[in-house]
Every structure is written in structure tokens, then in C-alpha cells.
Design a protein around this motif. Structure first.
Motif, short mmCIF file in Angstrom:
data_model
loop_
_atom_site.label_atom_id
_atom_site.label_comp_id
_atom_site.label_asym_id
_atom_site.label_seq_id
_atom_site.Cartn_x
_atom_site.Cartn_y
_atom_site.Cartn_z
N ALA A 1 0.83 -1.20 0.00
CA ALA A 1 0.00 0.00 0.00
C ALA A 1 0.87 1.25 0.00
O ALA A 1 0.57 2.22 -0.70
CB ALA A 1 -0.94 0.00 1.20
N GLY A 2 1.96 1.24 0.76
CA GLY A 2 2.87 2.38 0.78
C GLY A 2 3.52 2.62 -0.57
O GLY A 2 3.61 3.76 -1.03
N LEU A 3 3.96 1.54 -1.21
CA LEU A 3 4.58 1.68 -2.54
C LEU A 3 3.57 2.17 -3.58
O LEU A 3 3.88 3.02 -4.40
CB LEU A 3 5.18 0.35 -2.98
N LEU A 4 2.37 1.61 -3.55
CA LEU A 4 1.35 2.02 -4.52
C LEU A 4 0.89 3.45 -4.26
O LEU A 4 0.49 4.15 -5.18
CB LEU A 4 0.16 1.06 -4.48
N GLY A 5 0.94 3.89 -3.01
CA GLY A 5 0.57 5.26 -2.68
C GLY A 5 1.54 6.29 -3.23
O GLY A 5 1.21 7.47 -3.34
N ASP A 6 2.74 5.83 -3.62
CA ASP A 6 3.76 6.74 -4.15
C ASP A 6 3.69 6.92 -5.66
O ASP A 6 4.47 7.69 -6.21
CB ASP A 6 5.16 6.23 -3.79
N ILE A 7 2.77 6.22 -6.34
CA ILE A 7 2.72 6.35 -7.81
C ILE A 7 2.17 7.71 -8.19
O ILE A 7 1.47 8.36 -7.42
CB ILE A 7 1.92 5.21 -8.48
N GLU A 8 2.48 8.12 -9.40
CA GLU A 8 2.04 9.42 -9.90
C GLU A 8 0.52 9.47 -10.01
O GLU A 8 -0.12 8.46 -10.24
CB GLU A 8 2.66 9.69 -11.27
N GLY A 9 -0.03 10.64 -9.88
CA GLY A 9 -1.46 10.83 -10.06
C GLY A 9 -2.25 10.78 -8.77
O GLY A 9 -3.46 10.94 -8.79
N ALA A 10 -1.59 10.54 -7.64
CA ALA A 10 -2.24 10.54 -6.33
C ALA A 10 -3.46 9.62 -6.28
O ALA A 10 -4.52 9.99 -5.79
CB ALA A 10 -2.62 11.97 -5.93
N VAL A 11 -3.32 8.42 -6.81
CA VAL A 11 -4.39 7.43 -6.77
C VAL A 11 -4.62 7.04 -5.31
O VAL A 11 -3.68 6.82 -4.55
CB VAL A 11 -4.03 6.18 -7.60
N THR A 12 -5.89 6.96 -4.89
CA THR A 12 -6.23 6.55 -3.53
C THR A 12 -5.98 5.06 -3.38
O THR A 12 -6.40 4.27 -4.22
CB THR A 12 -7.71 6.86 -3.24
N VAL A 13 -5.28 4.66 -2.31
CA VAL A 13 -4.99 3.26 -2.04
C VAL A 13 -5.64 2.88 -0.72
O VAL A 13 -5.45 3.56 0.29
CB VAL A 13 -3.47 2.99 -1.98
N GLN B 1 0.49 1.15 -15.78
CA GLN B 1 1.90 1.39 -16.11
C GLN B 1 2.66 1.96 -14.92
O GLN B 1 3.81 1.61 -14.69
CB GLN B 1 2.01 2.32 -17.32
N ASP B 2 2.00 2.82 -14.14
CA ASP B 2 2.64 3.37 -12.94
C ASP B 2 2.89 2.29 -11.90
O ASP B 2 3.89 2.32 -11.19
CB ASP B 2 1.79 4.49 -12.34
N ILE B 3 1.97 1.33 -11.80
CA ILE B 3 2.15 0.22 -10.87
C ILE B 3 3.35 -0.61 -11.29
O ILE B 3 4.14 -1.06 -10.48
CB ILE B 3 0.88 -0.66 -10.79
N GLY B 4 3.51 -0.79 -12.60
CA GLY B 4 4.66 -1.54 -13.10
C GLY B 4 4.27 -2.89 -13.48
O GLY B 4 4.78 -3.87 -13.58
#
Length: 94
Positions: free
Chosen positions: A14-26, A91-94
Motif C-alpha cells: 500500500a505504501g509503494l502504490l501510494g507513491d505512484i504518480e497521479g495521487a491514486v487513492t490506495v 503502467q505506474d504500478i509496473g
């Protein structure tokens, strides 16, 4: 009481996904919302525990597999824009 290893991994994801661009809510184990946030939503689920097959010779299972689910939701007015936003989040998730 300390968190289980699975909970620690889920929190780290959750911490890593919270760092992706676009401020997606996790969120973790959240119910499906009635309205998806404008920037998108990622829900992490605990998943289920799957035991391995037993080997011949009487040995017990050597390890257990914990399956985590990652759900991605986006919203936009039309299909092409929504698909583009969804693809950008993936793509941001990888």
C-alpha cells in the motif's frame, strides 16, 4: 501484538502504490465505493491462503502461498479516456 508477515507485506505494498504518480487513492480491504475518486482507486485485498500439495514420502507441505489481490478502479466520461487512465495507472504500478 506484532502484525503478521502478510499484514506487513500488505502495508508495504500500500505504501509503494501510494507513491505512484497521479495521487491514486490506495485502500486495504475496503468495500467497493459507490463513487470512484476522480484520480482513481486501488484496493488491496488479503486474498486467500493456499497450501501446497503434499510430496510423496509423508512430508508435510513445506510452505504456504498467500495470494493478494490488487483491484484498480478509474472513472471518466467516455470509454477511450477511461481506458487511457486505467492503462496509465497500470503502467505506474509496473
Amino acid at each position: 501484538m506484532a502484525d503478521s508477515k502478510a499484514k506487513q507485506i500488505l502495508d508495504a505494498m500500500a505504501g509503494l502504490l501510494g507513491d505512484i504518480e497521479g495521487a491514486v487513492t490506495v485502500k486495504i480491504n475496503a468495500p467497493l465505493p459507490e463513487v470512484v475518486p476522480e484520480d482513481g482507486l486501488i484496493i488491496l485485498r488479503d486474498g486467500k491462503v493456499e497450501s501446497t500439495e503434499e510430496t510423496l514420502g509423508g512430508f508435510d507441505s513445506a510452505y504456504v502461498v498467500q495470494v493478494f489481490a490488487v483491484e484498480v478502479y478509474v472513472c471518466d466520461g467516455d470509454d477511450p479516456a477511461r481506458e487511457a487512465k486505467y492503462d496509465a495507472v497500470l503502467q505506474d504500478i509496473g
